[in-house]
Structure formats: structure tokens, C-alpha cells
Design a protein around this motif. Structure first.
Motif, short mmCIF file in Angstrom:
data_model
loop_
_atom_site.label_atom_id
_atom_site.label_comp_id
_atom_site.label_asym_id
_atom_site.label_seq_id
_atom_site.Cartn_x
_atom_site.Cartn_y
_atom_site.Cartn_z
N THR A 215 0.83 -1.21 0.00
CA THR A 215 0.00 0.00 0.00
C THR A 215 0.86 1.26 0.00
OG1 THR A 215 -0.20 -0.13 2.43
CG2 THR A 215 -1.97 -1.11 1.11
N GLU A 219 0.56 4.08 -3.13
CA GLU A 219 0.33 5.51 -2.96
C GLU A 219 1.49 6.32 -3.54
OE1 GLU A 219 -1.22 9.25 -1.52
OE2 GLU A 219 -2.00 7.35 -2.29
N ASP A 223 0.57 8.19 -7.18
CA ASP A 223 0.27 9.60 -6.93
C ASP A 223 0.65 10.47 -8.13
OD1 ASP A 223 -0.59 11.79 -5.43
OD2 ASP A 223 1.44 12.20 -4.74
N ASP A 228 -4.03 7.40 -9.91
CA ASP A 228 -4.09 8.07 -8.61
C ASP A 228 -5.26 7.59 -7.76
OD1 ASP A 228 -3.13 10.33 -6.85
OD2 ASP A 228 -5.21 10.93 -7.14
N GLY A 231 -4.92 5.25 -4.82
CA GLY A 231 -4.43 5.73 -3.54
C GLY A 231 -5.47 5.72 -2.44
N VAL A 232 -6.77 5.71 -2.82
CA VAL A 232 -7.81 5.70 -1.78
C VAL A 232 -7.78 4.40 -0.99
CG1 VAL A 232 -9.30 7.24 -3.11
CG2 VAL A 232 -9.58 4.76 -3.34
N SER A 234 -5.02 3.03 0.04
CA SER A 234 -3.81 3.03 0.87
C SER A 234 -4.01 3.88 2.11
CB SER A 234 -2.63 3.57 0.06
OG SER A 234 -1.49 3.70 0.89
N THR A 236 -1.87 5.36 3.75
CA THR A 236 -0.99 6.52 3.72
C THR A 236 -1.67 7.74 3.10
OG1 THR A 236 -0.03 5.78 1.62
CG2 THR A 236 1.11 5.12 3.62
N ARG A 237 -2.74 7.54 2.38
CA ARG A 237 -3.50 8.66 1.81
C ARG A 237 -4.14 9.51 2.92
NH1 ARG A 237 -6.17 9.74 -3.14
NH2 ARG A 237 -4.27 8.80 -4.02
N TYR A 238 -4.38 8.88 4.07
CA TYR A 238 -5.14 9.54 5.13
C TYR A 238 -4.27 10.01 6.30
CZ TYR A 238 -8.52 7.08 2.33
OH TYR A 238 -9.24 6.60 1.25
N ASP A 240 -0.58 12.04 6.45
CA ASP A 240 0.53 12.63 5.70
C ASP A 240 1.39 13.46 6.63
OD1 ASP A 240 2.27 13.79 3.97
OD2 ASP A 240 0.77 14.64 2.62
N GLY A 254 -9.35 12.13 7.80
CA GLY A 254 -8.57 10.94 7.47
C GLY A 254 -8.37 10.06 8.69
#
Length: 279
Positions: A215, A219, A223, A228, A231-232, A234, A236-238, A240, A254
Motif C-alpha cells: 500500500t 500511494e 500519486d 491516482d 491511492g484511496v 492506501s 498513507t493517503r489519510y 501525511d 482521514g
């Protein structure tokens, strides 16, 4: 004859202390937590010490020109010229999103599957405890490494940046650690799910660690491209840490999503564990 007391009638069954499993597992995880905290703190201290001299000679424009724009955007290299961006990328982007997440997921994955493999789960379930409480308490014990590591590294980074006269805003630093908790809890919950689904401990650990890496790469690679939307999927999208430290933007929505998904993983783990044969 049953003898009544002020506390009520006595019975032949003595229930174990509440959260005994959580306490035992937390104590067992404490040494490893301290070792990881020391390791990440040492790495953080090294990055802080070299940052001032390195940043004085850093040419962000020249650096970003040597990489494809998509890679610059994915790795957020354009912010590396500040102490906040440097520490976020060198410590939190890699150390928290990948290394610490793998540690938590791997630890969770070995919890149930490990006890089944070595035969101790039968003994544990022989006590008057439910499988749901066993699973939940093992999950709660993951708060030990999550809290210990976050608190120790937070103190080291804050004190270190003050000493080199490159202070990072305390609010942003607290936020980057606090908002990592839902992210790490999600991976802990995923590890628990892998632990009850996998036939062997080694399989559960491999699935948990592999999912973190997969995951993270999804991302990073997707990205800014036509993929892209992947990425939802993963976590890590939420969470940062780079945006938190460099732009003071806190993604509370997130964090809520991560906690909700963690709850779903835990519910699924409990439902499957209740039906699993532990022989």
C-alpha cells in the motif's frame, strides 16, 4: 449450601482479573518497544544534527530538476529544503509510514497465530474468558509500542531541534505523532485479521508486513498519475506527516476513516476467531 457474603454468593468459578491478558502482553512488548524507540530516536538525533549544515548547502531547485516531476510530487521533495520538510521526509515519511507500521502489523499478526502455533492458545482459552476478550486485549496491548515510541521520539525531536536552533512548532510535532496513532492502530487491526485468518504464524506475519509495503508503494507510485484513484485504498493517503509538519494541515477526517476501518478489521477478526479451530 451456598454461603452468602456482602459481595454476593460465592461460586466455584473464579474469573481472572480484568485485562490480565492485556497487561501480560503489554509487559511482553515493552522491551521491544523501548529498543525500537531508542533506534528511531538515535536516527532522529543524527538527522537533526546534520540538518543545519546540510540545509545551508541544499539547492532544492537543482535537486527537483534531476527527478521526474511525478516522483518529486509523490515524494514531496520540494519541501526538503526546510528543517520541517527534511525531518518529515527522512524520519516520518519512511520511519512512520513504513518501518513503524510494519513493526506494529507484524507484532499483531504474530499474536493469535503465534499462540495457536506453539499450543498456548488452548491453555489461555481454558480460563473463563471469551475469545473476543482475548483478541481485544491482545490488540489493546499494541498501544504499548505505539505510545512508548511516539512519546520518546517526540521528546527527542522537539529537544533536538531546539538545541540546534532549528525549532519545529510544538503543535505540529504533537499533531504528527498524535495523528499517527489511528494509522498505526489500523495496521494493528489488519495484523490481527491476518493472525486469525492465516493457517500459520509465518504466513500471517508475511501478509501483514507485505500489505504495508504494497500500500505504501501504491500511494507513492500512483500519486499524480492516471492510477491516482488507487491511492484511496492506501492508509498513507489519510495520514501525511509531511503536510502536517510543513503546512500545519491536520487531516482529522482521514484519522476518523482510519479508525473506522480499524474497527471493521477488528469486528471481522472477532467473528472469524470465534469460529476458528485452534487445535
Amino acid at each position: 449450601m451456598t454461603i452468602a457474603t456482602a459481595a454476593g454468593p460465592t461460586t466455584g468459578t473464579r474469573r481472572p482479573p480484568m485485562f490480565e491478558t492485556a497487561r501480560f502482553e503489554s509487559e511482553r512488548r515493552l522491551t521491544g518497544s523501548v529498543v525500537v524507540a531508542i533506534g528511531l530516536s538515535a536516527f532522529a538525533a543524527m538527522m537533526i544534527l546534520i540538518a543545519p549544515g546540510l540545509l545551508d548547502e541544499f539547492d532544492v531547485a537543482a535537486l527537483t530538476e534531476t527527478f521526474p516531476p511525478a516522483l518529486v510530487e509523490a515524494m514531496q521533495l520540494d519541501v526538503i529544503g526546510t528543517i520541517e520538510g527534511f525531518i518529515a521526509l527522512e524520519l516520518y515519511w519512511f520511519g512512520w509510514l513504513l518501518v513503524l507500521a510494519i513493526y506494529v502489523a507484524y507484532s499483531a499478526a504474530s499474536s493469535i497465530a503465534g499462540d495457536i502455533d506453539d499450543g498456548t492458545m488452548d491453555t489461555l482459552l481454558a480460563a473463563p474468558v471469551s475469545r473476543t476478550s482475548v483478541l481485544l486485549e491482545k490488540f489493546l496491548s499494541l498501544l504499548t509500542p505505539i505510545i512508548v515510541i511516539n512519546v520518546v521520539v517526540l521528546v527527542v525531536v522537539y529537544a533536538g531541534t531546539q538545541l540546534v536552533d532549528e525549532p519545529i512548532a510544538a503543535a505540529d510535532l504533537i499533531a504528527v505523532h498524535a495523528l499517527s496513532v489511528p494509522y498505526l492502530l489500523l495496521w494493528g487491526a489488519f495484523g490481527m485479521l491476518a493472525s486469525v485468518l492465516a493457517p500459520r504464524r509465518v504466513v500471517a506475519e508475511g501478509v501483514a508486513a507485505g500489505a504495508v509495503v504494497a500500500t505504501f508503494l501504491v500511494e507513492t507510485v500512483a500519486d499524480g498519475t492516471d492510477l491516482d484513484w488507487l491511492g484511496v485504498l492506501s492508509p498513507t493517503r489519510y495520514y501525511d506527516p509531511v503536510t502536517i509538519l510543513t503546512a500545519s494541515e491536520y487531516n482529522y477526517e482521514g484519522a476518523a476513516i482510519l479508525l473506522a476501518v480499524a474497527a471493521v478489521f477488528l469486528l471481522a477478526s472477532g467473528a472469524w476467531f470465534a469460529r476458528r479451530d485452534v487445535q
